[in-house]
Design a protein around this motif. Structure first.
Motif, PDB file in Angstrom:
ATOM      1  N   LEU A  95       0.829  -1.206   0.000  1.00 44.81           N
ATOM      2  CA  LEU A  95       0.000   0.000   0.000  1.00 44.81           C
ATOM      3  C   LEU A  95       0.865   1.258   0.000  1.00 44.81           C
ATOM      4  CD1 LEU A  95      -2.738  -1.291   2.459  1.00 44.81           C
ATOM      5  CD2 LEU A  95      -3.118  -0.634   0.073  1.00 44.81           C
ATOM      6  N   ALA A  96       1.927   1.250   0.783  1.00 37.85           N
ATOM      7  CA  ALA A  96       2.813   2.430   0.833  1.00 37.85           C
ATOM      8  C   ALA A  96       3.393   2.705  -0.552  1.00 37.85           C
ATOM      9  CB  ALA A  96       3.930   2.197   1.841  1.00 37.85           C
ATOM     10  N   ALA A  97       3.817   1.650  -1.252  1.00 38.86           N
ATOM     11  CA  ALA A  97       4.405   1.845  -2.592  1.00 38.86           C
ATOM     12  C   ALA A  97       3.360   2.400  -3.557  1.00 38.86           C
ATOM     13  CB  ALA A  97       4.954   0.513  -3.103  1.00 38.86           C
ATOM     14  N   LEU A  98       2.122   1.918  -3.443  1.00 39.79           N
ATOM     15  CA  LEU A  98       1.081   2.400  -4.347  1.00 39.79           C
ATOM     16  C   LEU A  98       0.807   3.887  -4.161  1.00 39.79           C
ATOM     17  CD1 LEU A  98      -1.435  -0.604  -4.112  1.00 39.79           C
ATOM     18  CD2 LEU A  98      -0.236   0.154  -6.174  1.00 39.79           C
ATOM     19  N   PHE A  99       0.958   4.360  -2.917  1.00 37.48           N
ATOM     20  CA  PHE A  99       0.631   5.769  -2.643  1.00 37.48           C
ATOM     21  C   PHE A  99       1.829   6.710  -2.793  1.00 37.48           C
ATOM     22  CE2 PHE A  99      -3.283   3.943  -1.419  1.00 37.48           C
ATOM     23  CZ  PHE A  99      -4.195   4.938  -1.734  1.00 37.48           C
ATOM     24  N   ALA A 100       2.949   6.159  -3.237  1.00 38.13           N
ATOM     25  CA  ALA A 100       4.142   7.001  -3.419  1.00 38.13           C
ATOM     26  C   ALA A 100       3.905   8.205  -4.350  1.00 38.13           C
ATOM     27  CB  ALA A 100       5.310   6.149  -3.897  1.00 38.13           C
ATOM     28  N   PRO A 101       3.079   8.074  -5.404  1.00 39.25           N
ATOM     29  CA  PRO A 101       2.878   9.259  -6.255  1.00 39.25           C
ATOM     30  C   PRO A 101       2.100  10.385  -5.563  1.00 39.25           C
ATOM     31  CG  PRO A 101       2.215   7.242  -7.398  1.00 39.25           C
ATOM     32  CD  PRO A 101       2.449   6.877  -5.969  1.00 39.25           C
ATOM     33  N   HIS A 102       1.463  10.087  -4.447  1.00 36.08           N
ATOM     34  CA  HIS A 102       0.551  11.077  -3.849  1.00 36.08           C
ATOM     35  C   HIS A 102       1.040  11.646  -2.525  1.00 36.08           C
ATOM     36  CE1 HIS A 102      -2.231   9.944  -6.946  1.00 36.08           C
ATOM     37  NE2 HIS A 102      -2.031   8.671  -6.629  1.00 36.08           N
ATOM     38  N   LEU A 103       1.940  10.934  -1.865  1.00 35.15           N
ATOM     39  CA  LEU A 103       2.340  11.312  -0.513  1.00 35.15           C
ATOM     40  C   LEU A 103       3.854  11.433  -0.418  1.00 35.15           C
ATOM     41  CD1 LEU A 103       0.094   8.659   1.294  1.00 35.15           C
ATOM     42  CD2 LEU A 103      -0.428  11.096   1.079  1.00 35.15           C
ATOM     43  N   GLU A 104       4.300  12.202   0.511  1.00 39.53           N
ATOM     44  CA  GLU A 104       5.734  12.365   0.742  1.00 39.53           C
ATOM     45  C   GLU A 104       6.210  11.308   1.750  1.00 39.53           C
ATOM     46  OE1 GLU A 104       7.831  16.246  -0.198  1.00 39.53           O
ATOM     47  OE2 GLU A 104       6.273  15.155  -1.219  1.00 39.53           O
ATOM     48  N   GLN A 105       7.306  10.619   1.439  1.00 37.09           N
ATOM     49  CA  GLN A 105       7.864   9.571   2.307  1.00 37.09           C
ATOM     50  C   GLN A 105       6.772   8.665   2.884  1.00 37.09           C
ATOM     51  OE1 GLN A 105      10.981  10.790   5.081  1.00 37.09           O
ATOM     52  NE2 GLN A 105      11.048  12.793   4.067  1.00 37.09           N
ATOM     53  N   PRO A 106       5.998   8.040   2.016  1.00 37.67           N
ATOM     54  CA  PRO A 106       4.824   7.316   2.504  1.00 37.67           C
ATOM     55  C   PRO A 106       5.141   6.017   3.235  1.00 37.67           C
ATOM     56  CG  PRO A 106       5.066   6.964   0.161  1.00 37.67           C
ATOM     57  CD  PRO A 106       6.145   7.940   0.557  1.00 37.67           C
ATOM     58  N   ARG A 107       4.312   5.768   4.241  1.00 36.43           N
ATOM     59  CA  ARG A 107       4.267   4.468   4.886  1.00 36.43           C
ATOM     60  C   ARG A 107       2.797   4.177   5.112  1.00 36.43           C
ATOM     61  NH1 ARG A 107       7.135   3.616  10.621  1.00 36.43           N
ATOM     62  NH2 ARG A 107       5.876   1.740  10.887  1.00 36.43           N
ATOM     63  N   ALA A 108       2.453   2.920   5.270  1.00 37.53           N
ATOM     64  CA  ALA A 108       1.044   2.586   5.496  1.00 37.53           C
ATOM     65  C   ALA A 108       0.918   1.749   6.760  1.00 37.53           C
ATOM     66  CB  ALA A 108       0.484   1.824   4.299  1.00 37.53           C
ATOM     67  N   LEU A 109      -0.214   1.880   7.406  1.00 37.51           N
ATOM     68  CA  LEU A 109      -0.495   1.109   8.617  1.00 37.51           C
ATOM     69  C   LEU A 109      -1.856   0.439   8.462  1.00 37.51           C
ATOM     70  CD1 LEU A 109       0.734   0.587  11.454  1.00 37.51           C
ATOM     71  CD2 LEU A 109      -0.714   2.450  12.290  1.00 37.51           C
ATOM     72  N   HIS A 110      -1.866  -0.855   8.721  1.00 40.03           N
ATOM     73  CA  HIS A 110      -3.089  -1.634   8.537  1.00 40.03           C
ATOM     74  C   HIS A 110      -3.901  -1.653   9.840  1.00 40.03           C
ATOM     75  CE1 HIS A 110      -5.026  -5.801   8.404  1.00 40.03           C
ATOM     76  NE2 HIS A 110      -5.656  -5.091   7.504  1.00 40.03           N
ATOM     77  N   PHE A 111      -5.203  -1.457   9.734  1.00 42.29           N
ATOM     78  CA  PHE A 111      -6.109  -1.500  10.891  1.00 42.29           C
ATOM     79  C   PHE A 111      -7.162  -2.590  10.684  1.00 42.29           C
ATOM     80  CE2 PHE A 111      -4.331   2.677  11.362  1.00 42.29           C
ATOM     81  CZ  PHE A 111      -4.350   2.910  12.728  1.00 42.29           C
ATOM     82  N   SER A 112      -7.744  -3.018  11.795  1.00 38.59           N
ATOM     83  CA  SER A 112      -8.772  -4.069  11.699  1.00 38.59           C
ATOM     84  C   SER A 112     -10.048  -3.575  11.034  1.00 38.59           C
ATOM     85  CB  SER A 112      -9.140  -4.590  13.084  1.00 38.59           C
ATOM     86  OG  SER A 112      -8.003  -5.131  13.692  1.00 38.59           O
ATOM     87  N   THR A 113     -10.381  -2.279  11.225  1.00 39.80           N
ATOM     88  CA  THR A 113     -11.571  -1.708  10.579  1.00 39.80           C
ATOM     89  C   THR A 113     -11.322  -0.224  10.294  1.00 39.80           C
ATOM     90  OG1 THR A 113     -12.695  -0.862  12.569  1.00 39.80           O
ATOM     91  CG2 THR A 113     -13.115  -3.169  12.013  1.00 39.80           C
ATOM     92  N   GLY A 114     -12.134   0.310   9.404  1.00 39.54           N
ATOM     93  CA  GLY A 114     -12.051   1.738   9.099  1.00 39.54           C
ATOM     94  C   GLY A 114     -12.469   2.582  10.287  1.00 39.54           C
ATOM     95  N   TYR A 115     -13.448   2.087  11.013  1.00 41.46           N
ATOM     96  CA  TYR A 115     -13.915   2.813  12.204  1.00 41.46           C
ATOM     97  C   TYR A 115     -12.743   2.995  13.177  1.00 41.46           C
ATOM     98  CZ  TYR A 115     -17.343   4.246  15.689  1.00 41.46           C
ATOM     99  OH  TYR A 115     -18.083   4.972  16.589  1.00 41.46           O
ATOM    100  N   MET A 116     -12.004   1.930  13.377  1.00 44.03           N
ATOM    101  CA  MET A 116     -10.863   2.008  14.304  1.00 44.03           C
ATOM    102  C   MET A 116      -9.759   2.907  13.744  1.00 44.03           C
ATOM    103  SD  MET A 116     -10.879  -1.950  15.366  1.00 44.03           S
ATOM    104  CE  MET A 116      -9.627  -2.012  16.606  1.00 44.03           C
ATOM    105  N   ALA A 117      -9.571   2.865  12.435  1.00 49.63           N
ATOM    106  CA  ALA A 117      -8.536   3.714  11.829  1.00 49.63           C
ATOM    107  C   ALA A 117      -8.861   5.191  12.044  1.00 49.63           C
ATOM    108  CB  ALA A 117      -8.419   3.406  10.339  1.00 49.63           C
ATOM    109  N   ASN A 118     -10.125   5.542  11.882  1.00 50.63           N
ATOM    110  CA  ASN A 118     -10.492   6.953  12.066  1.00 50.63           C
ATOM    111  C   ASN A 118     -10.363   7.392  13.520  1.00 50.63           C
ATOM    112  OD1 ASN A 118     -10.879   7.648   9.433  1.00 50.63           O
ATOM    113  ND2 ASN A 118     -13.060   7.149   9.420  1.00 50.63           N
ATOM    114  N   LEU A 119     -10.773   6.525  14.445  1.00 48.88           N
ATOM    115  CA  LEU A 119     -10.589   6.864  15.869  1.00 48.88           C
ATOM    116  C   LEU A 119      -9.098   7.036  16.170  1.00 48.88           C
ATOM    117  CD1 LEU A 119     -13.031   4.628  17.953  1.00 48.88           C
ATOM    118  CD2 LEU A 119     -13.469   6.788  16.837  1.00 48.88           C
ATOM    119  N   ALA A 120      -8.300   6.137  15.611  1.00 46.78           N
ATOM    120  CA  ALA A 120      -6.854   6.164  15.849  1.00 46.78           C
ATOM    121  C   ALA A 120      -6.252   7.463  15.352  1.00 46.78           C
ATOM    122  CB  ALA A 120      -6.200   5.005  15.111  1.00 46.78           C
ATOM    123  N   LEU A 121      -6.613   7.768  14.148  1.00 46.00           N
ATOM    124  CA  LEU A 121      -5.995   8.880  13.442  1.00 46.00           C
ATOM    125  C   LEU A 121      -6.260  10.207  14.148  1.00 46.00           C
ATOM    126  CD1 LEU A 121      -4.417   9.368  10.910  1.00 46.00           C
ATOM    127  CD2 LEU A 121      -6.527   9.169   9.599  1.00 46.00           C
TER     128      LEU A 121
END
Ligand SMILES: Cc1ncc(COP(=O)(O)O)c(C=O)c1O
Length: 395
Positions: A95-121
């Motif tokens: 995922l990080a490699a796929l988003f390289a054209p859009h983000l600076e020094q990208p890394r990705a973090l996997h979450f169990s659900t989107g709901y949890m990702a938004n709370l986390a973020l």
């Protein structure tokens, strides 16, 4: 005491029912697909967020099987204890490699659900200084963003839906040290796309970060299916992207892609990442296949099919007072208005073998109850024609 609680709850539910707001669940007994066995009946579904039809794709299912034989059924612990597997790492790297054209020094973090990702973020980004953080949130944002903002203890300013002028003024007036503009990429109940280029320009002008929840854009928008950032061709160091993996990607979970420092901060501080058992590695393993399909030629073909289906569904002739919202995404809402009318319409469609859910408050504003018709690349033009005929008959 406890009987009084039960009585209170029963009274509340009677009141909810009287307003046409009681929710009910239907039970499926087949794979997630457009033709499903629901409550013992064969139905044609316009209901799921499996926009590309990958949830029951044989290659994804086989990858899940393979993942289970490699990694077993469960992860056994949280990511920071012993639940972090090679499959999670491979998925995050992909995922990080796929988003390289859009983000600076990208890394990705996997979450169990989107709901949890938004709370986390939102919680983690505000955590260094909640009193000096202001979150600017679109009025139609998803519940998980609303809850994330509330839980973050930052100041929250809700701006009217996609209203750039009000947002610009609020950003200008803000004295906050950290400013976060938070928006759905594709609005889940309306199907419209956020004006991201203009929102990003405002963020850059006012030193704000832009957090995009692309639950309904990932897999669906952009030449390669990478969602709203690809759709608009955006790149910025101030972007933070959240995509979900249980909708167009057909499996489960979510990810945040952002600057590597933001991601490392989430690993250190995001409570819904740290204090929960990691999702089964087999799911991450299956996602490696579904992401390849989604971003490759298969995804392109499926998105082209979706576009044809959408064109076929536009221009419904409906009762005066009903409104088919203008949407270029697979989310095709038909706003009916009252709870009673939308429930009657959903029942009439059900009687004709069509499963489309009635969405009511508080998911959408009161008085705008609607059928949320969702298209999948697995639908055929004949399926859409069947829906149109059923709607015409029910009107
Ligand atoms: C816009 C939006 N964000 C986040 C979520 C939550 O994602 P998940 O279902 O993976 O928890 C959803 C839907 O469920 C959504 O529609």
């Amino acid at each position: 005491m406890s009987t009084s609680l039960i009585k209170d709850l029963q009274q509340q539910m009677q009141a909810i029912n009287a307003q046409g707001l009681l929710r009910r669940r239907r039970t499926t007994a087949s794979a997630c697909d457009v033709h499903v066995d629901v409550d013992g009946r064969p139905m044609l579904s316009f209901n799921s967020n499996d926009y590309l039809g990958l949830a029951s794709d044989a290659r994804v299912v086989e990858a899940l099987r393979e993942g289970a034989s490699l990694y077993g059924a469960g992860s056994g612990a949280s990511h920071l204890i012993s639940g972090h597997s090679k499959a999670h790492v491979q998925l995050e790297d992909k995922l990080a490699a796929l988003f390289a054209p859009h983000l600076e020094q990208p890394r990705a973090l996997h979450f169990s659900t989107g709901y949890m990702a938004n709370l986390a973020l939102l919680g983690a980004l505000a955590s260094p200084a909640p009193q000096e953080t202001e979150i600017f949130s679109d009025a139609l944002n998803h519940a998980s963003l609303i809850d994330g903002a509330r839980l973050s203890r930052a100041q929250v300013t809700v701006y009217p839906h996609a209203d750039l002028e009000t947002l610009g003024q609020a950003l200008k007036n803000s004295k906050a040290k950290i400013k976060l503009v938070v928006t759905d990429g594709v609005f889940s109940m309306d199907g419209d796309i956020a004006p991201l280029p203009e929102l990003l320009a405002l963020c850059e002008q006012h030193g704000a970060w832009m957090v995009v929840d692309d639950a309904h854009g990932f897999g669906v928008l952009g030449e390669n299916g990478l969602g709203v950032l690809a759709h608009f061709g955006l790149r910025s160091p101030q972007l933070i992207y959240m995509g979900t993996l249980g909708k167009a990607a057909g499996v489960a979970g979510a990810f945040v892609a952002a600057h590597q420092t933001v991601i490392e901060w989430l690993v250190q501080r995001a409570r819904t990442y740290i204090y929960t058992t990691a999702s089964p590695p087999a799911l991450a393993h299956a996602l490696l296949t579904s992401i390849d399909l989604l971003t490759g030629e298969e995804g392109r073909v499926r998105r082209a099919n979706l576009a044809d289906l959408r064109l076929q569904l536009t221009g419904l002739s409906v009762k005066p007072g009903w409104q088919q919202l203008d949407s270029v995404t697979p989310i095709q809402p038909l706003v009916i208005g009252s709870n009673e009318d939308v429930l009657n319409l959903a029942d009439a469609l059900w009687a004709q073998g069509l499963w489309v859910s009635a969405i009511r408050a508080p998911t959408v504003p009161a008085g705008t109850a609607r059928l949320r018709i969702t298209l999948s690349a697995s639908h055929s033009l004949a399926d859409v024609a069947q829906l149109k005929a059923a709607l015409a008959q029910a009107t």
